[in-house]
Design an enzyme around this catalytic site. Structure first.
Site, PDB file in Angstrom:
ATOM      1  N   GLU A  52      -3.979  -8.854 -13.460  1.00 40.20           N
ATOM      2  CA  GLU A  52      -3.367  -7.643 -14.014  1.00 40.20           C
ATOM      3  C   GLU A  52      -3.585  -7.513 -15.519  1.00 40.20           C
ATOM      4  OE1 GLU A  52       0.682  -7.644 -12.688  1.00 40.20           O
ATOM      5  OE2 GLU A  52       0.121  -7.726 -10.562  1.00 40.20           O
ATOM      6  N   ASN A  91      -8.269  -9.754 -11.024  1.00 35.91           N
ATOM      7  CA  ASN A  91      -7.441  -9.103 -10.008  1.00 35.91           C
ATOM      8  C   ASN A  91      -6.459  -8.127 -10.656  1.00 35.91           C
ATOM      9  OD1 ASN A  91      -6.550  -9.139  -7.097  1.00 35.91           O
ATOM     10  ND2 ASN A  91      -4.620  -9.825  -8.004  1.00 35.91           N
ATOM     11  N   HIS A 148      -1.326  -2.406  -2.970  1.00 39.17           N
ATOM     12  CA  HIS A 148       0.069  -2.130  -2.610  1.00 39.17           C
ATOM     13  C   HIS A 148       0.151  -0.617  -2.398  1.00 39.17           C
ATOM     14  CE1 HIS A 148       1.190  -6.214  -3.461  1.00 39.17           C
ATOM     15  NE2 HIS A 148       0.717  -6.129  -4.700  1.00 39.17           N
ATOM     16  N   GLU A 155      -3.777  -8.197  -1.794  1.00 38.62           N
ATOM     17  CA  GLU A 155      -2.319  -8.207  -1.630  1.00 38.62           C
ATOM     18  C   GLU A 155      -1.860  -7.012  -0.795  1.00 38.62           C
ATOM     19  OE1 GLU A 155      -0.281  -8.616  -5.382  1.00 38.62           O
ATOM     20  OE2 GLU A 155      -1.795  -9.972  -6.194  1.00 38.62           O
ATOM     21  N   ASP A 159      -0.200  -4.368   1.358  1.00 39.78           N
ATOM     22  CA  ASP A 159       0.957  -3.942   2.139  1.00 39.78           C
ATOM     23  C   ASP A 159       1.025  -2.417   2.047  1.00 39.78           C
ATOM     24  OD1 ASP A 159       2.094  -3.573  -0.439  1.00 39.78           O
ATOM     25  OD2 ASP A 159       3.158  -5.474  -0.321  1.00 39.78           O
TER      26      ASP A 159
END
Length: 330
Positions: free
Chosen positions: A34, A75, A111, A139, A141
């Site tokens: 990030e 990332n 996300h 990641e 979801d």
């Protein structure tokens, strides 16, 4: 406060210690996580303030020195669609590679919100892969406003499958990792009040439609069966007289692709023999008769037919042929 050199030393020493400790045991490292703000510029941080963008290159070089075999990733979140942040990430990766910085891959956290899988996800992954790096969904979801309903869960199934297929479509996409095994341990409800049900399993560890969407997307694609060339043959006596007869034989294409040649065979009684034929090459050996196409009628489209004829001589009786068959040349 540390000086820039002291801070750089603290960072690289830490990387050397952690990566070196697990050298040869870790396949991929998330080296810098990030680093960007939502507008694609460098996110304010202790590292960015003191060292600028150079801290990212230093971190990757330190990780490479500590474990030359491990894959090293950059990332971030909200980079799945083409836009300011992903453009910033793209430009950053391009700059790092131009400097010889050992960036092996880029991670896209993904996300996502129900029904909002970016339409350009595949294209975005591909443009990064075209820089010469691997890409991965790290990641995943897909959250929804609670309560979950059948309609929402069906949409979530579609969304999960779409992400998997986008990765599969990009040769250098190395995998998809979901963020949280079940809804019981998802981070979403704590950060997005009133939202949740974001993972492929429910709180009772039962697979949701999303699980089946993933499985269906991963199922191997089977090629359709090859088109077949098949044929059928009919034999009709058109005329008889006391010493001879005329017959018409029809070849019909019963397959799904054009015939590229055909052959008919049958057996006559001992007292029957072919004396003349047209629109086919007809030969007879003892009782066995073989007929093959000529050049002009070799090709027969699906559902089409061709006919040929012959004169025959007979004595005694003139029974119908036996063992009538047709084979194709394709």
């Amino acid at each position: 406060m540390w000086t820039p050199d002291e801070l750089r030393g603290i960072m690289t020493d830490h990387i050397a210690a952690v990566v070196g400790r697990y050298k040869g045991r870790i396949d991929h490292w998330d080296v810098v996580n990030e680093p960007l703000a939502d507008d694609g510029t460098l996110r304010p941080s202790m590292w960015a303030t003191a060292l600028g963008e150079s801290y990212i290159a230093d971190a990757f070089r330190a990780a490479r020195a500590a474990d030359p075999a491990a894959k090293l990733y950059l990332n971030d979140y909200s980079t799945e669609a083409v836009g300011p942040k992903s453009d910033g990430m793209y430009a950053l990766v391009a700059r790092l590679l131009a400097q010889g910085v050992p960036v092996d891959g880029v991670g896209f956290q993904a996300h996502l919100v129900l029904g909002q899988v970016p339409a350009d996800l595949e294209a975005n992954l591909k443009r990064f892969a075209d820089l010469g790096v691997d890409v991965a969904v790290t990641e995943l979801d897909i959250r929804m406003r609670l309560p979950a309903t059948e309609a929402k869960l069906a949409q979530q199934k579609t969304d999960y499958a779409a992400v998997i297929r986008a990765c599969l479509a990009v040769k250098r996409c190395t995998g998809v990792t979901v963020w949280g095994f079940t809804d019981s341990d998802s981070w979403i409800p704590d950060f997005f009040p009133g939202e949740g049900a974001a993972t492929p399993y429910d709180e009772d560890l039962a697979p949701k439609p999303a699980y089946h969407g993933i499985a269906e997307a991963l199922a191997p694609v089977t090629d359709p069966p090859p088109a077949k060339a098949t044929c059928a043959v009919t034999y009709t006596v058109k005329r008889t007289w006391n010493t001879g007869f005329t017959a018409q034989i029809t070849i019909r294409n019963t397959g799904t692709t054009a015939l590229a040649g055909w052959r008919a065979e049958w057996a006559y009684a001992p007292e029957q023999r072919v004396t003349k034929a047209w629109n086919a090459t007809v030969t007879q050996t003892a009782a066995r008769v073989t007929a093959t196409n000529l050049s002009f009628n070799a090709s027969v489209p699906p559902g089409g037919s061709v006919s040929f004829g012959l004169h025959g001589a007979w004595s005694g009786t003139n029974p119908p042929p036996t063992d009538l068959s047709c084979t194709t040349g394709s």
